[in-house]
Design a protein around this motif. Structure first.
Motif, PDB file in Angstrom:
ATOM      1  N   ARG A  88     -44.523  34.808 -57.092  1.00  0.00           N
ATOM      2  CA  ARG A  88     -43.138  34.368 -56.912  1.00  0.00           C
ATOM      3  C   ARG A  88     -42.394  35.236 -55.909  1.00  0.00           C
ATOM      4  N   LEU A  89     -42.675  36.543 -55.921  1.00  0.00           N
ATOM      5  CA  LEU A  89     -42.036  37.416 -54.939  1.00  0.00           C
ATOM      6  C   LEU A  89     -42.537  37.094 -53.533  1.00  0.00           C
ATOM      7  N   ALA A  90     -43.837  36.801 -53.394  1.00  0.00           N
ATOM      8  CA  ALA A  90     -44.371  36.413 -52.090  1.00  0.00           C
ATOM      9  C   ALA A  90     -43.762  35.100 -51.615  1.00  0.00           C
ATOM     10  N   GLU A  91     -43.581  34.153 -52.533  1.00  0.00           N
ATOM     11  CA  GLU A  91     -42.932  32.891 -52.158  1.00  0.00           C
ATOM     12  C   GLU A  91     -41.496  33.127 -51.725  1.00  0.00           C
ATOM     13  N   ARG A  92     -40.826  34.061 -52.373  1.00  0.00           N
ATOM     14  CA  ARG A  92     -39.461  34.426 -51.966  1.00  0.00           C
ATOM     15  C   ARG A  92     -39.440  34.964 -50.539  1.00  0.00           C
ATOM     16  N   MET A  93     -40.533  35.570 -50.117  1.00  0.00           N
ATOM     17  CA  MET A  93     -40.634  36.104 -48.760  1.00  0.00           C
ATOM     18  C   MET A  93     -41.197  35.079 -47.775  1.00  0.00           C
ATOM     19  N   GLY A  94     -41.346  33.828 -48.216  1.00  0.00           N
ATOM     20  CA  GLY A  94     -41.739  32.755 -47.311  1.00  0.00           C
ATOM     21  C   GLY A  94     -43.210  32.419 -47.289  1.00  0.00           C
ATOM     22  N   ALA A  95     -44.001  32.942 -48.224  1.00  0.00           N
ATOM     23  CA  ALA A  95     -45.449  32.707 -48.209  1.00  0.00           C
ATOM     24  C   ALA A  95     -45.811  31.505 -49.080  1.00  0.00           C
ATOM     25  N   ARG A  96     -46.938  30.921 -48.777  1.00  0.00           N
ATOM     26  CA  ARG A  96     -47.535  29.855 -49.580  1.00  0.00           C
ATOM     27  C   ARG A  96     -49.008  30.181 -49.793  1.00  0.00           C
ATOM     28  N   ALA A  97     -49.640  29.489 -50.737  1.00  0.00           N
ATOM     29  CA  ALA A  97     -51.058  29.728 -51.000  1.00  0.00           C
ATOM     30  C   ALA A  97     -51.894  29.359 -49.779  1.00  0.00           C
ATOM     31  N   ALA A  98     -52.946  30.134 -49.509  1.00  0.00           N
ATOM     32  CA  ALA A  98     -53.861  29.822 -48.400  1.00  0.00           C
ATOM     33  C   ALA A  98     -54.584  28.508 -48.684  1.00  0.00           C
ATOM     34  N   ARG A  99     -54.910  27.787 -47.615  1.00  0.00           N
ATOM     35  CA  ARG A  99     -55.575  26.489 -47.733  1.00  0.00           C
ATOM     36  C   ARG A  99     -56.917  26.521 -47.003  1.00  0.00           C
ATOM     37  N   LEU A 122     -61.735  46.227 -56.305  1.00  0.00           N
ATOM     38  CA  LEU A 122     -60.468  45.766 -56.867  1.00  0.00           C
ATOM     39  C   LEU A 122     -60.572  44.305 -57.291  1.00  0.00           C
ATOM     40  N   PRO A 123     -59.765  43.883 -58.272  1.00  0.00           N
ATOM     41  CA  PRO A 123     -59.717  42.458 -58.592  1.00  0.00           C
ATOM     42  C   PRO A 123     -59.265  41.659 -57.370  1.00  0.00           C
ATOM     43  N   ARG A 124     -59.799  40.461 -57.238  1.00  0.00           N
ATOM     44  CA  ARG A 124     -59.464  39.643 -56.062  1.00  0.00           C
ATOM     45  C   ARG A 124     -57.990  39.238 -56.124  1.00  0.00           C
ATOM     46  N   PRO A 125     -57.182  39.623 -55.118  1.00  0.00           N
ATOM     47  CA  PRO A 125     -55.782  39.210 -55.102  1.00  0.00           C
ATOM     48  C   PRO A 125     -55.647  37.754 -54.645  1.00  0.00           C
ATOM     49  N   THR A 126     -54.517  37.168 -54.916  1.00  0.00           N
ATOM     50  CA  THR A 126     -54.216  35.828 -54.416  1.00  0.00           C
ATOM     51  C   THR A 126     -53.960  35.907 -52.918  1.00  0.00           C
ATOM     52  N   ALA A 127     -54.638  35.057 -52.153  1.00  0.00           N
ATOM     53  CA  ALA A 127     -54.459  35.031 -50.696  1.00  0.00           C
ATOM     54  C   ALA A 127     -53.364  34.034 -50.341  1.00  0.00           C
ATOM     55  N   MET A 128     -52.378  34.490 -49.563  1.00  0.00           N
ATOM     56  CA  MET A 128     -51.254  33.638 -49.187  1.00  0.00           C
ATOM     57  C   MET A 128     -50.953  33.797 -47.700  1.00  0.00           C
ATOM     58  N   VAL A 129     -50.243  32.827 -47.141  1.00  0.00           N
ATOM     59  CA  VAL A 129     -49.967  32.797 -45.705  1.00  0.00           C
ATOM     60  C   VAL A 129     -48.479  32.515 -45.486  1.00  0.00           C
ATOM     61  N   VAL A 130     -47.863  33.285 -44.570  1.00  0.00           N
ATOM     62  CA  VAL A 130     -46.499  32.995 -44.121  1.00  0.00           C
ATOM     63  C   VAL A 130     -46.633  32.138 -42.870  1.00  0.00           C
ATOM     64  N   ALA A 131     -46.637  30.827 -43.057  1.00  0.00           N
ATOM     65  CA  ALA A 131     -47.043  29.904 -41.999  1.00  0.00           C
ATOM     66  C   ALA A 131     -46.035  29.818 -40.861  1.00  0.00           C
ATOM     67  N   ARG A 132     -44.777  30.165 -41.088  1.00  0.00           N
ATOM     68  CA  ARG A 132     -43.748  29.987 -40.064  1.00  0.00           C
ATOM     69  C   ARG A 132     -43.426  31.268 -39.311  1.00  0.00           C
ATOM     70  N   ASP A 133     -44.249  32.274 -39.462  1.00  0.00           N
ATOM     71  CA  ASP A 133     -44.021  33.548 -38.767  1.00  0.00           C
ATOM     72  C   ASP A 133     -45.124  33.749 -37.738  1.00  0.00           C
TER      73      ASP A 133
END
Length: 341
Positions: A88-99, A122-133
């Protein structure tokens, strides 16, 4: 780069700076007591014939209220950030889940996250992308490694080779492995708590409904001044801690990838982007410390920069000064060359 020595040095400096936070709170309590004492005396007792006096439990109440605001503000802010979670914090910063199923560049990114998670243990983190940057940047969020997110910008996917993207992801995993995401959120909460003292002073200094200022206004002004000094000291310490953690994550990236040109190439390409003035997605001041490279603007952002100078980070990685790297030509979506190293 002697990454083990660099890690040891960064950890030692971080511990000293975090201890300085505790000292800042202690000094703030003393300063508040002194400021309120001056305000109380100037508001009346100093001019009375009966001599100086303070109300009963004056010092204990001042100390208790100050700690209530500082520690209460810290608890409220950190609880809110923890409740949001990494995604949710990453989404607040403009990120979405990687596709990965629809884009080759995002598939490469997800593969690298998987590979380096195994390499780092380390445990695998969720991969996300800030597509508009379109600028090269990245960040990691999450209160625990199990809740962690690693996000990269579209500019990083477009302009970085596979080796460089490995260095970028390794840097963010370094933050997760060292507990920096949790530490930074706690420090942000502490700075908010220090700011609460200033806000209390503002409330006391406000005029009443009839426009008249009461006797407590002078004490409120004293609190505002002390609170502002505490806020400045907190921000300066938070930025200093963040700079040391950036050095530590840089060293981790070199250790895990066994390559200076990975993360080093990323930072050198960012130099080129900054020289060319490529705009980056705006992020609030309270979240600047999460980024690979800060993008704050203005004199205040530069004074409290949470990131070391790029040139110094590159020098530490290579052991000598290195210039910027040219950016590759912009590639279109679906171009197969996007997965080339």
């Amino acid at each position: 780069m002697r990454f083990i020595d660099s890690q040891r040095e960064a950890r030692a400096r971080s511990r000293r700076l975090v201890a300085a936070f505790g000292l800042t709170v202690l000094l703030l309590v003393l300063a508040v007591n002194a400021a309120l004492a001056v305000g109380w005396l100037l508001s009346g007792p100093l001019w009375l014939a009966g001599g100086w006096y303070f109300p009963r439990h004056f010092w204990a109440v001042n100390t208790g209220v100050t700690l209530l605001f500082v520690l209460g503000g810290w608890w409220l802010e950190t609880s809110q950030l923890e409740h949001q979670g990494g995604v949710r914090l990453a989404e607040r910063m403009g990120a979405r889940a990687a596709r990965p199923s629809g884009r080759l560049d995002e598939q490469r990114f997800v593969n690298i996250v998987d590979e380096l998670s195994i390499a780092s243990g380390l445990p695998r983190p969720t991969a996300m992308v800030v597509a508009r940057d379109q600028a090269i940047n990245a960040f990691a969020t999450g209160w625990t490694p199990q809740d962690a997110v690693v996000a990269v910008t579209q500019g990083a996917l477009d302009h970085l080779t596979r080796e460089e993207l490995q260095g970028l992801v390794a840097h963010e995993l370094g933050h997760i492995g060292e507990g920096d995401t949790r530490l930074n959120l706690r420090l942000a909460g502490m700075v908010f708590g220090l700011e609460m003292v200033h806000r209390l002073g503002q409330r006391l200094a406000e005029p009443g409904e009839d426009g008249r200022r009461f006797m407590g206004a002078l004490m409120g002004l004293c609190l505002m001044g002390v609170g502002w000094l505490g806020w400045v000291a907190g921000h300066a310490l938070q930025a200093a801690v963040s700079r040391q953690r950036e050095y530590l994550a840089d060293a981790r990236a070199v250790q895990w990838t066994r390559s200076r040109d990975g993360l080093g190439g990323v930072l050198r390409k960012v130099m080129t982007q900054q020289r060319e003035g490529l705009p980056s997605r705006a992020v609030g001041p309270s979240l600047q410390h999460l980024l690979l490279v800060g993008n704050g603007h203005g004199a205040l952002a530069r004074r409290f920069d949470s990131h070391p100078p790029l040139a110094e980070r590159v020098r530490r990685i290579y052991g000598r000064h290195m210039g910027p790297l040219p950016l590759p030509a912009q590639r279109t979506v679906g171009d197969p060359t996007v997965v080339h190293a």
